[in-house]
Design a protein around this motif. Structure first.
Motif, mmCIF file in Angstrom:
data_model
loop_
_atom_site.group_PDB
_atom_site.id
_atom_site.type_symbol
_atom_site.label_atom_id
_atom_site.label_comp_id
_atom_site.label_asym_id
_atom_site.label_seq_id
_atom_site.Cartn_x
_atom_site.Cartn_y
_atom_site.Cartn_z
ATOM 1 N N LYS A 215 34.094 51.201 -72.510
ATOM 2 C CA LYS A 215 35.153 50.444 -71.842
ATOM 3 C C LYS A 215 34.528 49.614 -70.569
ATOM 4 C CE LYS A 215 39.251 52.858 -73.396
ATOM 5 N NZ LYS A 215 40.206 53.755 -73.178
ATOM 6 N N GLY A 216 34.898 48.588 -70.339
ATOM 7 C CA GLY A 216 34.237 47.748 -69.229
ATOM 8 C C GLY A 216 32.912 46.975 -69.327
ATOM 9 N N ARG A 217 32.314 47.399 -70.517
ATOM 10 C CA ARG A 217 31.094 46.734 -70.782
ATOM 11 C C ARG A 217 31.230 45.932 -71.884
ATOM 12 N NH1 ARG A 217 26.371 48.520 -72.226
ATOM 13 N NH2 ARG A 217 27.054 50.509 -73.234
ATOM 14 N N PHE A 218 31.988 46.155 -72.715
ATOM 15 C CA PHE A 218 32.200 45.474 -74.241
ATOM 16 C C PHE A 218 33.668 44.866 -74.173
ATOM 17 C CE2 PHE A 218 29.020 47.221 -77.055
ATOM 18 C CZ PHE A 218 27.819 47.145 -76.394
ATOM 19 N N ALA A 219 33.830 43.485 -74.520
ATOM 20 C CA ALA A 219 35.185 43.027 -74.768
ATOM 21 C C ALA A 219 35.263 42.137 -76.174
ATOM 22 C CB ALA A 219 35.320 42.128 -73.743
ATOM 23 N N VAL A 220 36.253 42.713 -76.828
ATOM 24 C CA VAL A 220 36.469 41.902 -78.125
ATOM 25 C C VAL A 220 37.510 40.787 -77.843
ATOM 26 C CG1 VAL A 220 38.122 43.702 -79.223
ATOM 27 C CG2 VAL A 220 36.815 42.466 -80.744
ATOM 28 N N SER A 221 37.480 39.863 -78.903
ATOM 29 C CA SER A 221 38.388 38.793 -78.677
ATOM 30 C C SER A 221 38.507 38.135 -80.181
ATOM 31 C CB SER A 221 38.166 38.001 -77.817
ATOM 32 O OG SER A 221 37.183 37.299 -77.982
ATOM 33 N N ARG A 222 39.410 37.136 -80.570
ATOM 34 C CA ARG A 222 39.442 36.545 -81.861
ATOM 35 C C ARG A 222 40.226 35.152 -81.367
ATOM 36 N NH1 ARG A 222 43.104 40.072 -85.543
ATOM 37 N NH2 ARG A 222 42.959 38.420 -86.828
ATOM 38 N N ASP A 223 39.772 34.108 -82.318
ATOM 39 C CA ASP A 223 40.259 32.945 -82.243
ATOM 40 C C ASP A 223 41.024 32.784 -83.620
ATOM 41 O OD1 ASP A 223 41.052 30.270 -82.481
ATOM 42 O OD2 ASP A 223 39.204 29.649 -81.106
ATOM 43 N N ASN A 224 42.161 33.040 -83.840
ATOM 44 C CA ASN A 224 42.787 32.833 -85.063
ATOM 45 C C ASN A 224 42.715 31.756 -85.841
ATOM 46 O OD1 ASN A 224 43.676 35.696 -84.829
ATOM 47 N ND2 ASN A 224 45.570 35.273 -83.769
ATOM 48 N N ALA A 225 42.698 30.474 -84.994
ATOM 49 C CA ALA A 225 42.645 29.036 -85.445
ATOM 50 C C ALA A 225 41.371 29.013 -86.150
ATOM 51 C CB ALA A 225 42.899 28.069 -84.487
ATOM 52 N N LYS A 226 40.192 29.483 -85.594
ATOM 53 C CA LYS A 226 38.830 29.479 -86.315
ATOM 54 C C LYS A 226 38.595 30.653 -87.259
ATOM 55 C CE LYS A 226 37.179 27.105 -82.291
ATOM 56 N NZ LYS A 226 36.329 26.825 -81.160
ATOM 57 N N ASN A 227 39.359 31.458 -87.418
ATOM 58 C CA ASN A 227 39.008 32.638 -88.166
ATOM 59 C C ASN A 227 37.841 33.506 -87.845
ATOM 60 O OD1 ASN A 227 41.517 32.502 -89.985
ATOM 61 N ND2 ASN A 227 40.106 31.122 -91.460
#
Length: 122
Positions: free
Chosen positions: A64-76
């Motif tokens: 926590k604090g070093r890694f960040a996950v995200s997503r762009d559903n439009a781009k899968n």
């Protein structure tokens, strides 16, 4: 046929950053949860981050604090932003996705990418 392809790995100095990407292709209806794992050595694979379809994220306390996950559903596509990297972050990173796919009929299945090497030098 659904495929997951990761990119963005490489060699970085300690303290640096990298962003991994994971793109799903095929007859995708929806991508449910996504997750990143890493394999440091044989028989040692650990969860790095996860994100639900609604964007709820989770990490082990150690990251926590070093890694960040995200997503762009439009781009899968899912992303893993890694910062303040340490030599112990060196591993092969794998993307996992729970995907519903199909045209005439749908199926829900877990998929794993081919893995991408991240090497952090001291």
């Amino acid at each position: 046929q659904v495929q997951l392809v990761e990119s963005g790995g490489g060699l970085v100095q300690a303290g640096g950053s990298l962003r991994l990407s994971c793109t799903a292709s095929g007859d995708i209806v929806s991508i449910n949860s996504m997750a990143w794992y890493r394999q440091i050595r044989v028989n040692q694979r650990e969860l790095v981050a996860s994100i639900t379809s609604g964007g709820i994220t989770d990490y082990p306390d150690s990251l926590k604090g070093r890694f960040a996950v995200s997503r762009d559903n439009a781009k899968n596509t899912g992303y893993l932003q890694m910062s303040s990297l340490k030599p112990e972050d060196t591993a092969v990173y794998y993307c996992h996705a729970d995907i519903t796919s199909g045209t005439l009929y749908t199926r829900r299945q877990d998929y794993e990418g081919q893995g991408v090497q991240v090497t952090v030098s001291s």
